[in-house]
Enzyme design. Sequence first.
Site, short mmCIF file in Angstrom:
data_model
loop_
_atom_site.label_atom_id
_atom_site.label_comp_id
_atom_site.label_asym_id
_atom_site.label_seq_id
_atom_site.Cartn_x
_atom_site.Cartn_y
_atom_site.Cartn_z
N LYS A 112 0.82 -1.22 0.00
CA LYS A 112 0.00 0.00 0.00
C LYS A 112 0.84 1.26 0.00
CE LYS A 112 -4.42 -1.50 1.80
NZ LYS A 112 -5.48 -1.28 2.77
N LYS A 195 -4.36 -9.68 -7.24
CA LYS A 195 -5.57 -9.86 -6.44
C LYS A 195 -6.68 -8.91 -6.90
CE LYS A 195 -5.61 -8.10 -2.34
NZ LYS A 195 -5.33 -7.68 -0.99
N LYS A 198 -10.19 -3.21 -4.54
CA LYS A 198 -10.93 -1.96 -4.72
C LYS A 198 -10.04 -0.89 -5.33
CE LYS A 198 -13.59 -2.74 -0.54
NZ LYS A 198 -13.61 -2.50 0.89
P1 TYM Z 1 -10.86 -5.24 3.43
O1 TYM Z 1 -12.01 -4.33 3.44
O2 TYM Z 1 -9.68 -4.89 2.59
O3 TYM Z 1 -11.33 -6.69 3.01
C1 TYM Z 1 -12.47 -7.29 3.60
C2 TYM Z 1 -12.41 -8.80 3.49
O4 TYM Z 1 -12.39 -9.20 2.11
C3 TYM Z 1 -11.30 -10.10 1.90
N1 TYM Z 1 -10.80 -9.91 0.53
C4 TYM Z 1 -10.66 -10.90 -0.36
N2 TYM Z 1 -10.91 -12.22 -0.28
C5 TYM Z 1 -10.66 -12.97 -1.39
N3 TYM Z 1 -10.19 -12.45 -2.57
C6 TYM Z 1 -9.92 -11.13 -2.69
N4 TYM Z 1 -9.48 -10.62 -3.85
C7 TYM Z 1 -10.16 -10.28 -1.55
N5 TYM Z 1 -10.01 -8.94 -1.32
C8 TYM Z 1 -10.41 -8.74 -0.05
C9 TYM Z 1 -10.27 -9.71 2.94
O5 TYM Z 1 -9.37 -10.78 3.20
C10 TYM Z 1 -11.14 -9.39 4.13
O6 TYM Z 1 -11.50 -10.57 4.84
N6 TYM Z 1 -7.85 -5.66 7.25
C11 TYM Z 1 -9.18 -6.15 6.93
C12 TYM Z 1 -10.27 -5.40 7.69
C13 TYM Z 1 -10.20 -5.62 9.18
C14 TYM Z 1 -10.36 -6.85 9.87
C15 TYM Z 1 -10.24 -6.51 11.26
C16 TYM Z 1 -10.62 -8.16 9.47
C17 TYM Z 1 -9.97 -4.66 10.12
N7 TYM Z 1 -10.00 -5.20 11.38
C18 TYM Z 1 -10.35 -7.51 12.25
C19 TYM Z 1 -10.71 -9.15 10.47
C20 TYM Z 1 -10.58 -8.82 11.83
C21 TYM Z 1 -9.39 -6.06 5.42
O7 TYM Z 1 -8.64 -6.61 4.69
O8 TYM Z 1 -10.45 -5.37 4.95
#
Ligand code: TYM
Length: 336
Positions: A112, A195, A198
């Site tokens: 990032k 991957k 967004k």
């Molecule tokens: P975020 O919003 O980036 O992603 C949310 C969830 O979507 C999954 N994800 C994917 N899974 C499969 N293929 C993909 N291309 C893909 N892109 C995203 C992510 O693995 C995630 O599960 N850091 C976390 C947010 C967070 C969180 C937490 C999660 C903040 N605090 C505590 C668990 C526990 C995240 O990646 O958000």
Amino acid sequence: MDKRIFSGIQPTGNLHLGNYLGAIQNWVRLQDDFECVYCVVDLHAITVPQDPAELRQSTREVAASVLAAGIDPKRSILFNQSRVPQHAELAWIFNCVARLGWLNRMTQFKEKAGKNRENATVGLYAYPTLMAADILAYKATHVPVGDDQKQHLELTRDIAQAFNAMFGEEFFPQPEPQILGKATRVMSLRDGTAKMSKSDPSEYSRITMTDDADAIMTKIKKAKTDPQPLPSEIEGLEGRPEARNLVSIYAALAEISEEDVLTQFGGQGFGAFKPALADVAIAKLAPITAQMTTYMQDPAQIDAILDDGAERAHAIARPVLADVRRLTGFLGSSLG
Ligand code: TYM
């Protein structure tokens, strides 16, 4: 200790198929068997600059998508992170437990921050300690996430262990990642080695949860592929990242195995497979999109659900933080 699920999602733009198949679909299933706490992580969102009005709107939209996908706010807790001050308080304490060396290993920060590392916020660097605080403020035992969050979960376990060792008590559990389903890492439709995300500048790289049937059909038809027909065996997907990605998306959406997808489509070209894939994607996503639109027409209802969730979340996290304050040696009780 009883099982408790915690997971989070960032309110930054529209949710995509990776978020749905990697995380939310599993969140919905887990509600049947566990106490679940689901969080729209607005504190994490501001680790990169956000427009305040858009952030508010995205927070409602993401809550609406999660509800539309099947999260039942009576059974599960759904709230936005910044409402419960214990997240930020515990994150600070964890900043004083985690070591620079541990955070320096985090690949998400490297990706990032990119080349402009000096200009990244301190918050982006400390993102994983806030994530550990999210999970451990509820003493959560299981965390359903996509494959990309594995490293952050390992760090959470290290922080829990270090905290427990520091204060000589098995206070925090060691939370287990739950990387479930057939599409734990959904790849871009334009590049099978990147991957689905967004932040990809190309709209055609991802299917979002607000795309209508036409948009889904167009994006899948334009998806990058190779000239070979689909193989009949899994081994035939070796070295064909785009084909593998589309097959695993199909399997996850249709809830069948990849072997079964290949039994059905082996020997056929993408000209036949893509429309079939678009059909299963539309069948799965159209009802969710419609439900999301209904929720978005009533923002007061979304806000009421998030209010109720925040109160229930606070009721769990507050006593945990009271114990943390006592262990840490802070005088007096928190006003938050
Ligand atoms: P975020 O919003 O980036 O992603 C949310 C969830 O979507 C999954 N994800 C994917 N899974 C499969 N293929 C993909 N291309 C893909 N892109 C995203 C992510 O693995 C995630 O599960 N850091 C976390 C947010 C967070 C969180 C937490 C999660 C903040 N605090 C505590 C668990 C526990 C995240 O990646 O958000």
